[in-house]
Design an enzyme around this catalytic site. Structure first.
Site, mmCIF file in Angstrom:
data_model
loop_
_atom_site.group_PDB
_atom_site.id
_atom_site.type_symbol
_atom_site.label_atom_id
_atom_site.label_comp_id
_atom_site.label_asym_id
_atom_site.label_seq_id
_atom_site.Cartn_x
_atom_site.Cartn_y
_atom_site.Cartn_z
ATOM 1 N N HIS A 265 0.833 -1.205 0.000
ATOM 2 C CA HIS A 265 0.000 0.000 0.000
ATOM 3 C C HIS A 265 0.872 1.262 0.000
ATOM 4 C CE1 HIS A 265 -3.663 2.338 1.257
ATOM 5 N NE2 HIS A 265 -2.736 3.142 1.768
ATOM 6 N N GLU A 266 1.814 1.318 0.930
ATOM 7 C CA GLU A 266 2.650 2.521 1.032
ATOM 8 C C GLU A 266 3.524 2.688 -0.214
ATOM 9 O OE1 GLU A 266 1.889 4.650 3.180
ATOM 10 O OE2 GLU A 266 0.654 3.343 4.434
ATOM 11 N N HIS A 269 1.622 4.507 -2.811
ATOM 12 C CA HIS A 269 1.706 5.964 -2.615
ATOM 13 C C HIS A 269 3.059 6.483 -3.111
ATOM 14 C CE1 HIS A 269 -1.953 6.779 -0.389
ATOM 15 N NE2 HIS A 269 -1.690 5.897 0.555
ATOM 16 N N GLU A 295 -4.859 7.895 -2.914
ATOM 17 C CA GLU A 295 -5.335 6.625 -2.363
ATOM 18 C C GLU A 295 -5.694 5.633 -3.480
ATOM 19 O OE1 GLU A 295 -4.825 6.386 0.729
ATOM 20 O OE2 GLU A 295 -5.907 4.605 1.389
HETATM 21 ZN ZN ZN Z 1 -3.110 5.228 2.004
#
Ligand code: ZN
Length: 503
Positions: A265-266, A269, A295
């Site tokens: 997830h990170e 980003h 997101e």
């Molecule tokens: Zn996030």
């Protein structure tokens, strides 16, 4: 025009340097800073942020922007010059509208509110936080009035995170999404036995978790020459320019799933931030289009890609080898189902991708009621629990698992929550668009190759930085507005199959 543009860029460059220096101090605070340095660090951060604010709202910057606005009026809206003037203006206008004394009162209320919230959550006692929340909501109203709005007070707060998005648009999207999701969640809840994930708990060496996570994100395209990973209590990504974008993770010795998916997830980003065009460096354009667009990238990598069969076709042998003999005897299919288990639960950050959005609807509705004075804040715990029963069919046993679970309100972040659900919608919409244009993407994912997918996202989204508003970006990429249909199609198909339900 060139002299004025150069002068503006010089000033904006210094402001960006101050802001990025503050970000490094903030990263350090959340990773390596000894706890005794909290007060000293707060003073340093306040000074840097104050300097950046003063430089941005300075009259000279306003004058330069006015003059350049007429100089660039005939240029293509998409040109660098016109975009720089337009976006800088929007960012600056917002800061100019907030009186210094309001900013100071907000900052103080947030510091005290955060502290009270931590105590209240630990004791599961809402009354400790209540007076602080009352003050923070008053200040949020004052902020909204200072920023201005046409239809709804919430618009002014939402606009800070989703430029030009309106509350009524969010309501319309959420109503559609809710109508699609609630029956699906109910049908899945009745089939809880269909998925067993007991083998995901056990002993999983944390150093191996760390190494595997890094191996995966490097393969995704995360560039460690311009990034690094560190440990933290609450995982986050932070950018100090595309040249230095850092991720963090949290490891659990008894399960690998949280760290692995948080790392993916990170990194999602971070790939966005690393992909912003270097030509936009040290300006307000060197930023994301919005939090929802941000997101969309993290959720796409974590869920749409990272929880797909194709992704694990390549990575499961590697995972088995890493934790051997832990997962011997677990079939590929059983593994795929386990990492996608859906279960209505109390805590938003632990929610699966189907129930997650329901947690957001609840917060969005409550924030609007609070802001418009339609609920007594003392009644919030009961309202929260009633909505949990209505949306998810579960009732939190206490307030730490209910109304007190999130940090956002104590930090003055009203209007932030919808961006998570909007990001989920965009993750599916962008991915489906990418695959329709580059059909080999899914086959490449099965081979552990992500160049076509990342290349598409880079080209269409990342390089452009904050040039477009989110609505402009979605229109440019998909030819239409943000929609719920791609996300609903995605979850209905995926989870209908896993749970044997048709909704
Ligand atoms: Zn996030």
């Amino acid at each position: 025009m060139n002299d004025k543009l150069e002068e503006l860029k010089t000033r904006l460059g210094e402001i960006a340097d101050l802001t990025n220096a503050a970000a490094i101090l903030s990263w350090d605070q959340q990773t390596y800073m000894p706890p005794g340095a909290t007060e000293a660090r707060a003073a340093q951060l306040t000074t840097l942020r104050k300097l950046a604010h003063e430089r941005l709202v300075a009259d000279e910057v306003g004058r330069l922007l006015d003059e350049l606005a007429s100089d660039t009026a005939d240029l293509d809206r998409d040109s660098y010059e016109a975009s720089l003037v337009r976006v800088t203006r929007r960012v600056r206008d917002r800061q100019v509208k907030l009186p210094t004394d309001l900013v100071a009162r907000l900052s103080r209320a947030q510091a005290l509110g955060r502290h009270a919230w931590e105590k209240a959550r630990a004791a599961s006692d809402f009354s400790i936080f209540l007076p602080h929340l009352e003050e923070l909501v008053d200040l949020a109203r004052e902020t909204a009035e200072a920023l201005g709005y046409e239809e709804r007070m919430y618009d002014a707060l939402l606009d800070r995170f989703e430029p030009e998005m309106k509350t009524s648009q969010v309501e319309a999207l959420f109503a559609e999404l809710k109508a699609g999701l609630v029956p699906l969640v109910q049908a899945i809840a009745e089939r809880q036995d269909a998925v067993d994930d007991s083998f995901l708990t056990g002993e999983f060496d944390v150093d191996r978790q760390w190494e595997l996570g890094l191996e995966i994100v490097k393969k995704m395209g995360y560039d460690l020459n311009h990034g690094r990973q560190d440990r933290t209590a609450h995982p986050f990504t932070i950018s100090f320019t595309p040249a230095d974008v850092r991720i963090t993770t949290r490891l659990y010795p008894d399960q690998f799933k949280p760290a692995l998916f948080a790392t993916i997830h990170e990194a999602g980003h971070a790939l966005y931030e690393q992909g912003i065009s270097r030509a936009l460096d040290r300006t307000p354009l060197s930023n994301s289009a919005s939090l929802a667009v941000h997101e969309s990238q993290s959720r796409m990598w974590e869920n749409v890609v990272g929880r797909s069969r194709g992704f694990w076709t390549y990575w499961l042998p590697r995972l088995r080898q890493t934790f051997a003999p832990r997962l011997d005897g677990v079939s590929d299919e059983a593994f795929y189902r386990a990492i996608n288990r859906v279960r209505p639960s109390y805590i938003r950050v632990e929610a699966d991708e189907v129930t997650y959005n329901l947690h957001i609807f609840l917060r969005f509705e409550i924030e609007n009621l609070m802001l418009e004075g339609k609920v007594r804040l003392a009644d919030l715990p009961e309202l929260w629990n009633a909505k949990m029963v209505e949306f998810l069919g579960v009732r939190p046993p206490d307030d730490s698992l209910g109304v007190l679970q999130d940090v956002h309100w104590s930090s003055g972040l009203l209007g932030y929550f919808p961006t998570y659900a909007l990001g989920n919608l965009l993750s599916a919409q962008f991915y489906q668009q990418a695959v329709s244009e580059v059909p080999e993407i899914p086959v490449e994912i099965e081979r552990g190759e992500y160049g076509s997918l990342l290349g598409w996202m880079r080209d269409k989204i990342h390089t452009r930085g904050a040039t477009d508003t989110p609505a402009e970006l979605v229109q440019r990429i998909t030819g239409g507005p943000m929609r719920t249909e791609p996300f609903l199609r995605y979850v209905r198909q995926k989870y209908g199959e896993i749970y044997g339900v048709a909704v």
